[in-house]
Design an enzyme around this catalytic site. Sequence first.
Site, PDB file in Angstrom:
ATOM      1  N   ARG A  77     -12.336  -2.212  -8.403  1.00 51.03           N
ATOM      2  CA  ARG A  77     -12.222  -2.940  -7.134  1.00 51.03           C
ATOM      3  C   ARG A  77     -13.592  -2.978  -6.466  1.00 51.03           C
ATOM      4  NH1 ARG A  77      -8.464  -1.231  -2.102  1.00 51.03           N
ATOM      5  NH2 ARG A  77     -10.225   0.188  -1.856  1.00 51.03           N
TER       6      ARG A  77
ATOM      7  N   ASP B 217       0.916  -5.120   7.783  1.00 54.14           N
ATOM      8  CA  ASP B 217      -0.177  -4.164   7.670  1.00 54.14           C
ATOM      9  C   ASP B 217      -1.471  -4.958   7.510  1.00 54.14           C
ATOM     10  OD1 ASP B 217      -2.130  -2.328   6.906  1.00 54.14           O
ATOM     11  OD2 ASP B 217      -0.682  -1.050   5.857  1.00 54.14           O
TER      12      ASP B 217
ATOM     13  N   PHE C 110       0.842  -1.203   0.000  1.00 54.00           N
ATOM     14  CA  PHE C 110       0.000   0.000   0.000  1.00 54.00           C
ATOM     15  C   PHE C 110       0.878   1.255   0.000  1.00 54.00           C
ATOM     16  CE2 PHE C 110      -2.787   3.248   1.749  1.00 54.00           C
ATOM     17  CZ  PHE C 110      -3.842   3.113   0.861  1.00 54.00           C
TER      18      PHE C 110
ATOM     19  N   TYR D 123     -11.079   1.894   9.576  1.00 55.47           N
ATOM     20  CA  TYR D 123     -12.236   2.473   8.871  1.00 55.47           C
ATOM     21  C   TYR D 123     -12.683   1.630   7.686  1.00 55.47           C
ATOM     22  CZ  TYR D 123      -8.381   4.976   6.407  1.00 55.47           C
ATOM     23  OH  TYR D 123      -7.236   5.319   5.752  1.00 55.47           O
ATOM     24  N   LYS D 124     -12.102   0.450   7.563  1.00 55.44           N
ATOM     25  CA  LYS D 124     -12.528  -0.456   6.495  1.00 55.44           C
ATOM     26  C   LYS D 124     -13.519  -1.474   7.081  1.00 55.44           C
ATOM     27  CE  LYS D 124      -8.108   0.319   4.200  1.00 55.44           C
ATOM     28  NZ  LYS D 124      -8.586   1.132   3.073  1.00 55.44           N
TER      29      LYS D 124
END
Lengths: 406, 406
Positions: free
Chosen positions: A381, A207, A130, A232-233
Amino acid sequence: MSSLEIAAPRDHAQWLDANDPLGEYRERFLLPEGVIYLDGNSLGALPRATLDRLHEVVARQWGDRMIRAWDEGWLEQPLEVGARLGPLLGAAPGEVVFGESTTVCFYKLACAALQLRAGRRRIVTDLDNFPTDRYALEGIARARGAELEWLRCDRVLGPCTDDVAAVIDADTALVTFSHVSYRSAAVADMAEINRMAHDAGALTLWDLSHSAGSVPVALDEDGADLAVGCTYKYLNGGPGAPAYMYVSSELLGEIDQPIWGWLGRREPFAMEQGYVPANNIRRVLSGTPPVLALAAVDEGVRLVAEAGMERIHAKAMALTDFGIALVEVRLGELGFSIASPRDRLRRGAHLAVVHRDAHELCAALIERDVIVDFRRPDVIRIGLSPLTTRFVDVWDAVEVLRTLVA
Amino acid sequence: MSSLEIAAPRDHAQWLDANDPLGEYRERFLLPEGVIYLDGNSLGALPRATLDRLHEVVARQWGDRMIRAWDEGWLEQPLEVGARLGPLLGAAPGEVVFGESTTVCFYKLACAALQLRAGRRRIVTDLDNFPTDRYALEGIARARGAELEWLRCDRVLGPCTDDVAAVIDADTALVTFSHVSYRSAAVADMAEINRMAHDAGALTLWDLSHSAGSVPVALDEDGADLAVGCTYKYLNGGPGAPAYMYVSSELLGEIDQPIWGWLGRREPFAMEQGYVPANNIRRVLSGTPPVLALAAVDEGVRLVAEAGMERIHAKAMALTDFGIALVEVRLGELGFSIASPRDRLRRGAHLAVVHRDAHELCAALIERDVIVDFRRPDVIRIGLSPLTTRFVDVWDAVEVLRTLVA
């Protein structure tokens, strides 16, 4: 599931929803009418409980108890929410704590790893990691004279253990990857990579941003050293919610991070001269905890814990299986393909759908209230967050795509 | 104000409140009944508007717009709230941005200063500086081989310019102080210290945590290089609210902070290889902005901006004058004294009231719903936040103290 089943009309998706053991959880969230939301892996939906909880912490705690609320729970909050999250990551009590943003948490633990392996100069990661992790590592490497080894991974399968093995050596201080790839959803072989790193005397930093709340994570059992992740995912903690840090209990006694601050000090409010790190995981903290945002995170974590990672992962696999089948059968002849792993056990809860016109298609989908993400150069995605996504959502989204292209 | 006036009964305080140009602002906050809150310099009170604003950002933006809200304002929020705060600090547009905690912001800008003065090894600060700043500097000094010069300041008056002048030399990279002392409320001579630092080729970094929203700050005019500050004190941003960073426009082109992350990169969402800092103040950012918390900060900043720093500062001086007079006249013979500057122009909005039994007295005050802070070893710290504190609050608190001791 046979292609016959998935080629059947929308009824099949409805049947799957009617028989979904997690079906009731969708009602626990506030979701906009008429929107097919397939981006819960960028920003998870709003749990209904979060509205009440925020009102409680703002009006009752901040407004009414004011400064006294620090002694009435706020000070312990980063550890308490960490303790609630820990079991979802396979972490023992006292190994998880909440800090600032994922980037800052990642920076702190990556620096700490280099400090713990001070004689070594190399950091191993991959070019598909990322972006914020890659940028943080570049900054650290420059400041500390470290050297970055960039693996070029398989686009679909992510970091291959043979490739990783080939670059780890006695000069490697840190090996760091995303556990689930933000693009392809490939799950890295955490246990094997930890073993290889440890055999060479290196440390690992994971991560977990796309893992927590979507796939099983077994940090202790798999021998991880350090980890960070965003909330927050799939944890539905809210936009820009604070991130967490994991430190293996074996490293807790010696870890030393670079941003010394009052909340990481022994007896923080003594305000004495000289920094002395706390003797528990508090020592990776720096500034005052973000109280309001952490209350929101707590509600998201509670929901995931209640639903249970086993059921969540089972639904993630079913949703992504269903999505892959639909894309192949109904969209395969329209120039679409899947760039996520076929093996459901090596896949997170989103799908990379490849199409030459992905960029335009994403814009058209969003215009029709089908919310997805574009990832350069050619990926649509599709996030299938298990607590809020229905099988009919997947069906309907694929139908919109089909109409757009056909 | 003569001692006759202040020795008069409570009516005088009531008269002052009735004639307070900022008197109406107290109604803009939610304050608990029956509590005398004199700790707004630790945690500011809850603005009524914040409740509605948080509901708006949570239910309408997160809940309804979801990921789309990033393009509809969230991404610009750290700069926008910074632009609203800037004028209160004497900063030009584009010089203030919101980051993570004060500690992290301080760490980033202190490291950036050392980077900008790479040939120099010394950092000047004082032993009475706020603990988290001291700890952060110790960590930085250790990691970078820098050397800390600790000034021993006057307990009441803070860093004396002669003492500062005596320790700055050609090896000094950074001079850093709190603008208003967290203990005595002494206001440092920012313009003079900046001038002395610049004469020696050093940079300055100011901690404005106890200044913003209480006293005038003129960063540009006074020639400051860098500054940070917290927003949960006089700016009423809420517990653990995010902090801000100021970078003088003269340094914006060259500043380089250590925590590289996607939000500090040029084109953050391009997710490309290689970190390239943004070409504006975004370059000091790292991770995803804390959206919910920043919305709360925005309401606090709006209130202060609306009330105006001139009126706020005038009331801060009047409140602290009144407090000093009351302590001296009504408590002077009971072993109390003031350890804050007599000169109202060199004083922030709180008072350090010294008493041998300060620790026990603080506990007794809090038990009687008079909320103050204890500061070791012998200080009762009384915060007189101008927008929420009445003159009768000061009168009543002093009376409770008098009863406790007499």
